[in-house]
Design a protein around this motif. Structure first.
Motif, PDB file in Angstrom:
ATOM      1  N   SER A  24      47.180 -28.750  51.985  1.00  0.00           N
ATOM      2  CA  SER A  24      46.845 -30.058  52.749  1.00  0.00           C
ATOM      3  C   SER A  24      47.813 -31.220  52.351  1.00  0.00           C
ATOM      4  O   SER A  24      47.777 -31.981  52.789  1.00  0.00           O
ATOM      5  CB  SER A  24      45.447 -30.097  52.063  1.00  0.00           C
ATOM      6  OG  SER A  24      45.632 -30.316  50.668  1.00  0.00           O
ATOM      7  N   ALA A  25      48.679 -30.960  51.354  1.00  0.00           N
ATOM      8  CA  ALA A  25      49.683 -31.965  50.786  1.00  0.00           C
ATOM      9  C   ALA A  25      50.753 -31.317  49.956  1.00  0.00           C
ATOM     10  O   ALA A  25      50.747 -30.291  49.688  1.00  0.00           O
ATOM     11  CB  ALA A  25      48.945 -32.855  50.012  1.00  0.00           C
ATOM     12  N   GLY A  26      52.119 -32.133  50.289  1.00  0.00           N
ATOM     13  CA  GLY A  26      53.117 -31.894  49.449  1.00  0.00           C
ATOM     14  C   GLY A  26      53.750 -33.007  49.224  1.00  0.00           C
ATOM     15  O   GLY A  26      53.850 -34.125  50.016  1.00  0.00           O
ATOM     16  N   TYR A  27      54.494 -33.295  48.234  1.00  0.00           N
ATOM     17  CA  TYR A  27      55.096 -34.465  47.743  1.00  0.00           C
ATOM     18  C   TYR A  27      56.889 -33.845  47.338  1.00  0.00           C
ATOM     19  O   TYR A  27      56.893 -32.900  47.035  1.00  0.00           O
ATOM     20  CB  TYR A  27      54.538 -35.037  46.656  1.00  0.00           C
ATOM     21  CG  TYR A  27      53.285 -35.300  46.786  1.00  0.00           C
ATOM     22  CD1 TYR A  27      53.056 -36.437  47.241  1.00  0.00           C
ATOM     23  CD2 TYR A  27      52.375 -34.631  46.476  1.00  0.00           C
ATOM     24  CE1 TYR A  27      51.563 -37.085  47.523  1.00  0.00           C
ATOM     25  CE2 TYR A  27      50.975 -34.885  46.890  1.00  0.00           C
ATOM     26  CZ  TYR A  27      50.670 -36.272  47.252  1.00  0.00           C
ATOM     27  OH  TYR A  27      49.226 -36.528  47.519  1.00  0.00           O
ATOM     28  N   ALA A  28      57.721 -34.883  47.830  1.00  0.00           N
ATOM     29  CA  ALA A  28      59.106 -34.595  47.675  1.00  0.00           C
ATOM     30  C   ALA A  28      59.891 -35.797  47.403  1.00  0.00           C
ATOM     31  O   ALA A  28      59.108 -37.002  47.711  1.00  0.00           O
ATOM     32  CB  ALA A  28      59.577 -33.917  48.915  1.00  0.00           C
TER      33      ALA A  28
END
Length: 151
Positions: A24-28
């Motif tokens: 539902s979410a990802g961060y980079a």
């Protein structure tokens, strides 16, 4: 790109069992994140460490503890997302390069008490939360150790 995926324990178990997960979410480390935090291209290690903390805090807000998978995947930056949010498709568990989790349930509970149902951006800006994150690093686990993180 390295994508840091905040998880709940049931999500991690389901991902490992089925081999597939659509986060539902990802961060980079995105251009927006670099701009927000003032990271230069030479600061990749510091930027990734910050993204790990962001994803850990996001998982705590969703599931009561910090639990993050790191995957090598293609991600599309969410426009204007200062915390490096990215959209990713379905990810295979074989793409997981590492898992990170709180050292103990007590540290997760202490941080949960500090954030008290706030949003990610409000919790992130709290000096007490920042101090806690700096003093309580997440522990690294290999992908094969996932079972020990879902009990």
């Amino acid at each position: 790109m390295l994508v840091f995926v905040p998880l709940t324990a049931p999500e991690l178990a389901g991902w490992a069992d089925s081999g597939r997960h659509r986060p539902s979410a990802g961060y980079a480390v995105t251009p927006s994140l670099r701009s927000t935090f003032g990271f230069d291209p030479a600061d990749d290690e510091d930027a990734e460490h910050t993204v790990l903390h962001i994803a850990g805090l996001a998982s705590l807000l969703r599931g009561g503890r910090r639990l993050v998978a790191v995957v090598e995947a293609s991600g599309t930056p969410v426009a204007g997302a200062e915390f490096g949010e990215v959209s990713v498709g379905v990810l295979g568990f074989d793409a997981v390069t590492a898992l990170f989790a709180d050292e103990s349930p007590a540290s997760a509970e202490a941080l949960a008490a500090l954030v008290g149902g706030r949003t990610l951006d409000v919790a992130w800006d709290d000096p007490a939360v920042a101090e806690f994150l700096a003093a309580n690093e997440l522990l690294w686990h290999g992908p094969t150790e996932w079972k020990s993180l879902v009990v």
